[in-house]
Design an enzyme around this catalytic site. Sequence first.
Site, PDB file in Angstrom:
ATOM      1  N   SER A   1      -7.181   3.560   4.908  1.00 46.42           N
ATOM      2  CA  SER A   1      -5.887   3.023   5.346  1.00 46.42           C
ATOM      3  C   SER A   1      -5.541   1.693   4.709  1.00 46.42           C
ATOM      4  O   SER A   1      -4.609   1.024   5.145  1.00 46.42           O
ATOM      5  CB  SER A   1      -5.881   2.864   6.878  1.00 46.42           C
ATOM      6  OG  SER A   1      -6.001   4.092   7.526  1.00 46.42           O
TER       7      SER A   1
ATOM      8  N   THR B   1     -10.135  -1.738   2.055  1.00 46.73           N
ATOM      9  CA  THR B   1     -10.674  -2.535   0.949  1.00 46.73           C
ATOM     10  C   THR B   1      -9.750  -3.696   0.610  1.00 46.73           C
ATOM     11  O   THR B   1     -10.198  -4.831   0.400  1.00 46.73           O
ATOM     12  CB  THR B   1     -10.882  -1.653  -0.291  1.00 46.73           C
ATOM     13  OG1 THR B   1     -11.641  -0.492   0.071  1.00 46.73           O
ATOM     14  CG2 THR B   1     -11.617  -2.406  -1.390  1.00 46.73           C
TER      15      THR B   1
ATOM     16  N   HIS C   1     -14.650   0.644  11.626  1.00 47.23           N
ATOM     17  CA  HIS C   1     -13.706   1.750  11.731  1.00 47.23           C
ATOM     18  C   HIS C   1     -13.648   2.272  13.167  1.00 47.23           C
ATOM     19  O   HIS C   1     -12.894   3.196  13.457  1.00 47.23           O
ATOM     20  CB  HIS C   1     -14.123   2.902  10.812  1.00 47.23           C
ATOM     21  CG  HIS C   1     -13.918   2.622   9.354  1.00 47.23           C
ATOM     22  ND1 HIS C   1     -12.750   2.110   8.851  1.00 47.23           N
ATOM     23  CD2 HIS C   1     -14.746   2.811   8.281  1.00 47.23           C
ATOM     24  CE1 HIS C   1     -12.851   1.988   7.535  1.00 47.23           C
ATOM     25  NE2 HIS C   1     -14.045   2.397   7.167  1.00 47.23           N
TER      26      HIS C   1
ATOM     27  N   TYR D   1       0.060  -0.593   6.304  1.00 48.37           N
ATOM     28  CA  TYR D   1      -0.159  -0.647   4.861  1.00 48.37           C
ATOM     29  C   TYR D   1       1.154  -0.733   4.105  1.00 48.37           C
ATOM     30  O   TYR D   1       1.301  -1.508   3.149  1.00 48.37           O
ATOM     31  CB  TYR D   1      -0.936   0.605   4.441  1.00 48.37           C
ATOM     32  CG  TYR D   1      -1.271   0.700   2.972  1.00 48.37           C
ATOM     33  CD1 TYR D   1      -2.403   0.085   2.454  1.00 48.37           C
ATOM     34  CD2 TYR D   1      -0.467   1.435   2.107  1.00 48.37           C
ATOM     35  CE1 TYR D   1      -2.730   0.188   1.106  1.00 48.37           C
ATOM     36  CE2 TYR D   1      -0.786   1.551   0.756  1.00 48.37           C
ATOM     37  CZ  TYR D   1      -1.909   0.924   0.267  1.00 48.37           C
ATOM     38  OH  TYR D   1      -2.228   1.026  -1.068  1.00 48.37           O
TER      39      TYR D   1
END
Length: 348
Positions: free
Chosen positions: A87, A90, A155, A244
């Site tokens: 999602s 990184t 997560h 995002y």
Amino acid sequence: MASTDLTNMKEDQSRDGQETTSKVNKVSHDYNNLILSLPRENGCETQYMYFFHGFWCPSTLIQSVNSFQNNFHAKDSDIVVASIPKSGTTWLKGLAYAIVNRQHFTSLENNHPLLLFNPHELVPQFEVNLYGDKDGPLPQIDVSNMTEPRLFGTHMPFPSLPKSVKESNCKIIYICRNPFDTFVSYWIFINKIRLRKSLTELTLEESFERYCKGICLFGPFWDNMLGYLKESIERPDRVLFLKYEDLKEDVNFHTKRIAEFVGIPFTQEEENNGVIENIIKLCSFESMKEIEGNQSGTISGDIEKEFYFRKGEIGDWANYLSSSMVEKLSKVMEEKLNGSSLSFKVCA
């Protein structure tokens, strides 16, 4: 030493050995019984996934999740980057690391850790890097000696986090992504891992059916997102909820927003000197993909660093999903996200 003393010593050592073996056998027995008691489905990167503490995960993570939940002690200064896999984790880890540590690395030239290491190496994952692949309650990294503020990743859904995290004043930055793009990225990522392990690739269709049922790593995806959304609404000082797509649209605004949220806002001097722009460039998809440290080597022992950098685009799902798939996932999202303020673009 008298023979009687030697005999007693050997008997003591024998008893100690037997007790240790007994404890190990009991842990193994309890663990096996736990695995057998959990709902199970065909897995992705492993043969099976199990529904444990409200989310799906492979058996290899169950012990580490238990250790994390029972033994981690959060500090109010801690910062946690949370997400469902694929999602934008990184990217967000890179941004968070660069923002928090900008005073230690004033130059973004060759000495910056992000030019040498993958963000996942610099922001360790609770359930994988800290407590994974190790017996016992102690983390693999000495968290007590980490420079504050300590940066971690997870997560796991919010309700499944340890009490020490949920009840502390630590900051949690959560990022989610359009489930259409998340699914495609997840499917391609998992197949890369499977190929490396000489496993048969998963078809798009079978993976999609599981995803729509919520059977994905740390899913259902809707529960993962909604748990953090709810907490961000109730405690906006503790949880920052990002999308995002919004980050891509205005990364400058959200970079400043992240810095303010963690209590280290950019000064006017920093803004004038281009510090924000430098951080954005350093953490951009293009820059991180080209860094030599991300083109070879593995993370967590078996995941190639290059696997984390594919396209980083919005809407790439349209190149993979059929119209019937789009319709099905749209209905799932409409049903599961109904009543929340969370919505995503569902047309190509």
